[in-house]
Enzyme design. Structure first.
Site, PDB file in Angstrom:
ATOM      1  N   CYS A  79       3.253  44.825  -7.253  1.00 42.69           N
ATOM      2  CA  CYS A  79       1.919  44.242  -7.423  1.00 42.69           C
ATOM      3  C   CYS A  79       1.709  43.117  -6.399  1.00 42.69           C
ATOM      4  CB  CYS A  79       1.702  43.791  -8.868  1.00 42.69           C
ATOM      5  SG  CYS A  79      -0.045  43.463  -9.241  1.00 42.69           S
ATOM      6  N   HIS A 183       2.259  48.998 -11.175  1.00 45.08           N
ATOM      7  CA  HIS A 183       3.389  48.471 -11.935  1.00 45.08           C
ATOM      8  C   HIS A 183       4.252  49.633 -12.413  1.00 45.08           C
ATOM      9  CE1 HIS A 183       2.277  44.191 -12.441  1.00 45.08           C
ATOM     10  NE2 HIS A 183       1.047  44.646 -12.308  1.00 45.08           N
ATOM     11  N   GLU A 185       6.975  49.506 -13.967  1.00 42.20           N
ATOM     12  CA  GLU A 185       7.522  49.174 -15.298  1.00 42.20           C
ATOM     13  C   GLU A 185       6.502  49.415 -16.420  1.00 42.20           C
ATOM     14  OE1 GLU A 185       5.476  45.335 -14.158  1.00 42.20           O
ATOM     15  OE2 GLU A 185       6.451  46.997 -13.107  1.00 42.20           O
TER      16      GLU A 185
END
Length: 202
Positions: A79, A183, A185
């Site tokens: 990011c 992202h 994750e």
């Protein structure tokens, strides 16, 4: 086990990145210590917030990050962490980045589309790279950003369209410094596979 360090520089969702890496079998450390960074097999540069603030926080360890990048070991910006890898950003006022990858960070232009760009969007994989091994083209990943990276095609691993085409994932000429605007994750099984690929590179 490979030693992966998540860079703690005062900005970034460290815990969610740590949890994502743990899910793929890694035991990452969170550290801002230059010795620990340079000893790592892999370095992750997370980031949430403003470019100017990030560069101020990174200033004391800028030389360490540059040295790590030169080592050829894998490094991944996520990011805002991708954005600070670039040459400059127009956020706030024109601010120099780490300049590990040539390119600019620009604000999405005014249009009927909402800014920030939040939610799931698909990515077009532009070149073969270990980071995207086994990732199907047009996979959906999760974004939250108001600024995007504009860089050359040779530095673009994956592209996305949100009113315009932008670099959703970038890479340097050596192939070891990478970034994702999205992202991983927070991107479900696809994102975890990308994190697993990064771990495998280390």
């Amino acid at each position: 086990m490979k030693r992966i360090v998540i860079l703690d520089y005062g900005l970034g969702n460290l815990r969610s990145v740590q949890k994502g890496l743990e899910q793929v079998g890694s035991s990452p450390a969170i550290s801002g210590d230059p010795e620990e960074i340079l000893a790592a097999d892999g370095l992750i540069l997370p980031g949430v917030g403003a470019f100017v603030d990030a560069m101020k926080c990174l200033a004391p360890i800028k030389g360490t990050i540059e040295e790590y990048a030169r080592s050829g070991k894998p490094m991944l910006g996520i990011c805002l962490g991708q954005q600070v890898l670039m040459s400059s950003s127009e956020e706030g006022k024109l601010t120099d980045g780490l300049d590990l990858i040539s390119g600019k960070v620009l604000r999405f232009p005014k249009s009927e589309l909402k800014v920030p760009h939040i939610g799931w969007n698909n990515i077009e994989i532009k070149q073969d790279h270990p980071l995207f091994e086994g990732i199907p083209d047009n996979s959906f990943v999760y974004f939250v950003h108001s600024y995007y990276v504009d860089t050359a095609s040779e530095n673009t691993l994956a592209a996305c369209n949100y009113g315009l085409d932008f670099s959703a994932s970038v890479v340097n000429s050596k192939g070891n410094v990478m970034g994702t605007q999205f992202h991983p994750e927070k991107s479900g099984t696809i994102g975890l596979k990308i994190l697993k690929n990064f771990v495998n590179m280390c």
